[in-house]
Design a protein around this motif. Structure first.
Motif, PDB file in Angstrom:
ATOM      1  N   ARG C  11       0.838  -1.207   0.000  1.00  0.00           N
ATOM      2  CA  ARG C  11       0.000   0.000   0.000  1.00  0.00           C
ATOM      3  C   ARG C  11       0.873   1.258   0.000  1.00  0.00           C
ATOM      4  N   PHE C  12       0.384   2.243  -0.727  1.00  0.00           N
ATOM      5  CA  PHE C  12       1.034   3.547  -0.943  1.00  0.00           C
ATOM      6  C   PHE C  12       2.150   3.520  -1.989  1.00  0.00           C
ATOM      7  N   ARG C  69     -14.660  15.473  13.997  1.00  0.00           N
ATOM      8  CA  ARG C  69     -14.870  16.571  13.055  1.00  0.00           C
ATOM      9  C   ARG C  69     -15.571  16.099  11.792  1.00  0.00           C
ATOM     10  N   MET C  70     -15.165  14.936  11.302  1.00  0.00           N
ATOM     11  CA  MET C  70     -15.785  14.461  10.062  1.00  0.00           C
ATOM     12  C   MET C  70     -17.251  14.103  10.302  1.00  0.00           C
ATOM     13  N   TYR C 106     -17.994   5.290   5.694  1.00  0.00           N
ATOM     14  CA  TYR C 106     -17.712   5.637   4.289  1.00  0.00           C
ATOM     15  C   TYR C 106     -17.282   7.099   4.151  1.00  0.00           C
ATOM     16  N   LEU C 107     -17.657   7.945   5.093  1.00  0.00           N
ATOM     17  CA  LEU C 107     -17.239   9.355   5.026  1.00  0.00           C
ATOM     18  C   LEU C 107     -15.723   9.504   5.034  1.00  0.00           C
ATOM     19  N   ARG C 109     -13.522   7.704   3.504  1.00  0.00           N
ATOM     20  CA  ARG C 109     -12.818   7.270   2.291  1.00  0.00           C
ATOM     21  C   ARG C 109     -11.842   8.351   1.830  1.00  0.00           C
ATOM     22  N   GLY C 110     -10.631   7.936   1.559  1.00  0.00           N
ATOM     23  CA  GLY C 110      -9.641   8.891   1.082  1.00  0.00           C
ATOM     24  C   GLY C 110      -8.967   9.691   2.175  1.00  0.00           C
ATOM     25  N   THR C 111      -9.312   9.443   3.441  1.00  0.00           N
ATOM     26  CA  THR C 111      -8.689  10.198   4.535  1.00  0.00           C
ATOM     27  C   THR C 111      -7.681   9.341   5.277  1.00  0.00           C
ATOM     28  N   PRO C 112      -6.715   9.977   5.935  1.00  0.00           N
ATOM     29  CA  PRO C 112      -5.754   9.192   6.722  1.00  0.00           C
ATOM     30  C   PRO C 112      -6.419   8.495   7.903  1.00  0.00           C
ATOM     31  N   ARG C 114      -9.094   6.796   7.979  1.00  0.00           N
ATOM     32  CA  ARG C 114      -9.449   5.466   7.505  1.00  0.00           C
ATOM     33  C   ARG C 114      -8.233   4.538   7.517  1.00  0.00           C
ATOM     34  N   ARG C 130     -14.495  -5.436   6.760  1.00  0.00           N
ATOM     35  CA  ARG C 130     -14.506  -3.976   6.757  1.00  0.00           C
ATOM     36  C   ARG C 130     -15.570  -3.434   7.718  1.00  0.00           C
ATOM     37  N   PHE C 387      -3.218  18.502  10.122  1.00  0.00           N
ATOM     38  CA  PHE C 387      -4.021  18.275   8.922  1.00  0.00           C
ATOM     39  C   PHE C 387      -3.170  17.753   7.760  1.00  0.00           C
ATOM     40  N   SER C 390      -0.469  13.264   6.526  1.00  0.00           N
ATOM     41  CA  SER C 390      -1.274  12.376   5.677  1.00  0.00           C
ATOM     42  C   SER C 390      -0.413  12.015   4.477  1.00  0.00           C
ATOM     43  N   PRO C 391      -0.773  10.972   3.742  1.00  0.00           N
ATOM     44  CA  PRO C 391       0.090  10.600   2.602  1.00  0.00           C
ATOM     45  C   PRO C 391       0.375  11.770   1.658  1.00  0.00           C
TER      46      PRO C 391
END
Lengths: 470, 470, 470
Positions: C11-12, C69-70, C106-107, C109-112, C114, C130, C387, C390-391
């Protein structure tokens, strides 16, 4: 065991199986084009006198503030590198200084300095081992020996580097003796650039003296606004005639411009000559002078370069000891959209004027600079500059500017260097990175490859010639 | 020899052997979803009257300020393109204007305009040669001929483009006659958007006249704060009922908001009506009105769009000759964290309010906008806007916003265009670039592919419908 | 049907056929190095008392403001998550709170978040499905059961995570009882960090009380400038001796520094103690204290961390109900070049001082921070923060800083977390992303692979130890 030094012919190109091949094909079309170096800071006396360079330390270490700053940041004193402060002493053994640099060469991993230096070591001196503490002496010896041969004298290197034109930068009162000598004696094209900061920036050390010199050599009364402008016109003409200048250059703290009534200009000049301007007034004075320079550029056809946004000599202690250009200039946030408006209201719609904008604040690329250059006829974007004159910096420039300003509102590459031996390396990297960007457009079907070839050639050769009126 | 024009089905997708395949699979799932165009500037009269478009020049050149700006930046006068200034004349031959554009089409290499135009040339008109000086006449002829046929009338194109909904934008006093006619006569869904800038921005030319109009059509006393707000409420209701509006739009110089006592609001209104506000007070007035609009949005359920940060009509000379929207708007630095606080203190925690934030200052994406939208229930991020509505701009938006705000605090795509024929192209590019970003997450194992499919569908269709309360 | 949860070993890493392989080889060299966690906010009582964690909700949801926050941004109330406001109530069923989180997973998705959470679910608890609404109960049960076993007690996890050193952060008047207990009872190395914000920031709630406490525990007269500094020196010594501290930490709104005469300092202190400082004076007070802290760091060898630029508690209503650290801190634009000058004029050239700079305004990376750290001996860059941890944020950090500051003016990774179970995940991501960046340099022939291995090891292990004087 020393490690091999090898310049891979595909360096910088994408490693995936498709895009890198396109980059390679594009680069093959431009790799050997002559170098146009329309903006830089090499010393014209090198080419006027053609005295051999001395050794690795004086050639690679001392003139390169990118190198000073990195070593200094890790606690190495400039004195250890053989550089003495005013009234002080330094390590006298240049070989020892070189060894310290060599031992710390790992600090430059991932930096453009490493790329530029390795390129020179390999292509100019034919060295095939990597620089480190063990190979330091080998480097020192090879370089010293070669520099003593005719093929390594400045004029020979200039020819070998395939430089079609090299511009240096001189202050407004410079007599340009070296350029005159070069022109008389040699067919290498070395021109000057008119850099009037010393007589248009009232905050510069020695402003009063510079103004007195300006008055003396031009026989103008620089205490009157009209006389002051006439003196500058006089020197612009001198730079064109005696030094082949086609461009001016302006290194101001901010891109502020102004368009004030003459009575106010005279009032500011009076106070400037007395050293009595407030910081805000000094900004206005410099801003007014940018507008005056633009107006003169319309008269005489010289391209105007604006290089704003550097906090010069940020390190007070270092400046006291060593003066400027020791790696202690730091970029500042800059704003163009408001600051350029007075100048643009005056001359923005002229197609017979070329103003090249540079920045040290990349947040302006997509936000202000590409939109401005993508609209105003007089504006063209200079390339990624100084700290951003690097593989990643160049890609950021293209990625952020191209979609709004296109390629044809940009000016090709500037090496902007005082490190003569890095010039081929820098142009090589710039050409490679433009090919990397173009290859991406081609590989993702945003641009047909034959159009990318045209663009690559324009960026490497045609656009700098056009931008600098060469 | 003319060169082929070919839209590669894999354009924009990654060229490596893995990621591009994922992007292609994702895109296949969304390519044919209907277009939701919830924010734009097409002319509703096109769909009300269904009059055929005339020719290439009036269709592609004249309404597109992206095209003006690039040509203008390279010294081409708008008069050469057939655009006359107030009280002036211009080239009368539209074919000649088109030819100039065609000869300079190379300037658009690497820009989204090239992508959008090629897409329309190829998919709408079936042209298969590239635009240049040689093919200009062919283009002009083919386009003119096809536009005269029924299949190329506005309503037919709307259907062919698979547009489910198209929002236009009208000023607060607009009678919305076109929208009423469309609704009566045709089943294409064209709705309006309430854009009250003309009556909430005291700096706009004609503010006093607009306020008088507002008073007249609403029968409210706009000289009192209560009456003024009532008049706006009245028009919001009119826009919803007569134009199907579900959203308001606010184009302010800055994102400043305010929450002032009513007595202070009345005092500002008094001075605004006299044209007596200082620039700072005008900012405050606009800022107060954003808060008032948010409060009304809670009442009536309209989504609120804030589009700040453009320095409108930066080129004074061009504005004098041609008025607004000629490519001379330039982005400015903007700040949201302080400026939005008064509004957010008032309504930030409401889940029954949707405020869409846009920016022209991308440095805010990761720093302010994603953190704000990733926290406040009322905030959602509008897509990459205007200068940044481009392949690279869209990728920057996702890369900088997703990690903090996720996908579900964003609003899908807006084409925001007055160039009707570019709408399918723009949505196509946006969908491709979202797939490019998602494919990267999938290929680097940050997101399972079946989740990426869900996200792709949400971005293309579900999220815009949700964000605009459709 | 639940979906599989699987952490791909690659991954990554880049998906092209070349670069990803290099990244994998580099990562293999550092994957299992011990974790150095020199800056974070875990609770030392966990390790002092070794009380088992309770359940998924209290372990994963409640302490993690990234998660709050999310969820909050999408309209979920903190009370639904079981978090009661002051004087209020909340959902008492922790399992229900967990289910709400699971249904909205699911919110992320695409965040660190997760990435971090999936890493902990999989590697710590061995869960292979999952998280979603269907699997919520399974997660809750498995986690609750395992947490009750000895292998999941804090000290056992610390060992299992291969943590060589973990730094917490305590206020200046903290008695450090947990750290003393840990040192006496256990061989895990948990040290404190001296965070004096409560007694150097006059704007902080409880400043007067904190100053009174400081006076009492140090027996110094904090109403005199000399006594106040002596009290701080006293506490720094206490933190070193009783808590093993090697660093201080400073969370100021801006990076403003000052260097004022003592008489002016005394005057500001007088007013600070009366709560009478204006906002500008309070800035100056904090700025002066940064300089004082730097001077003390030269005396006592403690590394100094400056974390500026967060607008704390931006959501007034949420702060009133819940206090700080609920996801409502928003980054602000920051400037370093001017603001740090007073401090740098005083101590910038010291090689015996380490100041780590952090930022929430990434526009500073290439513009100000890399140039400053690439010049001043005392400055080192902290890693991508908060913030930007993250990748994509980490890659931006390396891409923007490396070319000017190199790798050796950076400090390796900080997890900076209060979410203990995310520590291995965060270091894993950071190591992977550094390898991704290095692999790019290697694949594009900018750095030989064996040098990249050295750099990867330095970033993962050596540089944090050096930067924090461990």
């Amino acid at each position: 065991m020393s490690k091999p030094l090898h310049l891979d012919p595909d360096r910088f190109f994408q490693a995936d199986g498709v895009t890198g091949n396109i980059a390679r094909r594009l680069f093959a079309e431009i790799e050997n084009l002559p170098i146009i170096s329309p903006h830089g800071h090499t010393d014209p006396s090198w080419f006027a006198n053609d005295t051999p360079f001395e050794d690795a330390t004086s050639l690679f270490l001392w003139p390169d503030h990118y190198v000073h700053r990195m070593l200094y940041s890790q606690g190495i004193k400039l004195t250890q590198l053989g550089m003495a402060p005013k009234g002080g002493t330094a390590e006298p053994d240049r070989r020892k200084a070189w060894k310290i640099f060599a031992e710390h060469y790992y600090l430059f991993r991932g930096t453009p300095s490493r790329t530029w230096l390795d390129h020179a070591f390999s292509t100019v001196f034919g060295i095939d081992v990597r620089l480190d503490g063990e190979t330091a002496d080998h480097y020192y010896d090879v370089i010293k020996e070669k520099l003593a041969t005719p093929a390594f004298k400045p004029r020979a290197l200039f020819k070998r580097f395939n430089i079609e034109l090299l511009a240096t930068t001189e202050g407004a009162t410079d007599p340009l003796v070296h350029h005159q000598k070069i022109k008389k004696e040699w067919d290498g094209r070395v021109i000057t650039t008119f850099r009037p900061d010393g007589v248009v920036n009232p905050d510069i050390d020695g402003f009063a003296k510079n103004m007195a010199d300006l008055a003396e050599i031009t026989h103008e009364d620089v205490a009157t606004w009209k006389g002051y402008l006439a003196a500058l016109r006089n020197r612009r003409q001198y730079f064109r005639e005696m030094g082949g200048a086609t461009a001016t250059d302006h290194g101001h703290p901010t891109p502020i411009t102004a368009d004030l009534p003459e009575v106010e200009c005279q009032r500011m000049l009076d106070r400037a000559l007395k050293g009595a301007l407030t910081p805000t007034e000094a900004e206005m004075f410099r801003g007014q002078m940018l507008t005056e320079m633009a107006l003169m550029s319309i008269e005489d056809g010289m391209t105007m370069q604006i290089h704003p946004g550097s906090f010069r000599n940020h390190n007070a202690e270092l400046f006291a000891g060593y003066g400027p250009d020791r790696g202690a200039d730091i970029p500042m946030r800059a704003s163009y959209v408001d600051n350029l408006k007075p100048l643009l209201d005056k001359v923005g719609n002229r197609s017979d004027l070329t103003i090249l904008l540079f920045t040290l604040d990349e947040s302006n690329y997509a936000r202000e600079l590409a939109p401005l250059a993508g609209h105003y006829p007089c504006l063209t974007l200079g390339p990624a500059w100084w700290f951003h004159d690097s593989p990643e910096g160049m890609i950021r420039f293209r990625r952020n500017c191209t979609e709004t300003a296109g390629f044809y509102n940009t000016a090709g590459f500037n090496d902007d260097t005082r490190a003569f031996l890095s010039i081929p390396a820098r142009h090589n990297v710039a050409r490679r990175m433009d090919c990397v960007y173009l290859a991406e457009l081609v590989a993702t079907k945003r641009l047909p490859e034959e159009e990318a070839v045209e663009v690559a050639k324009a960026l490497a050769y045609d656009l700098p010639k056009k931008a600098y009126h060469l």
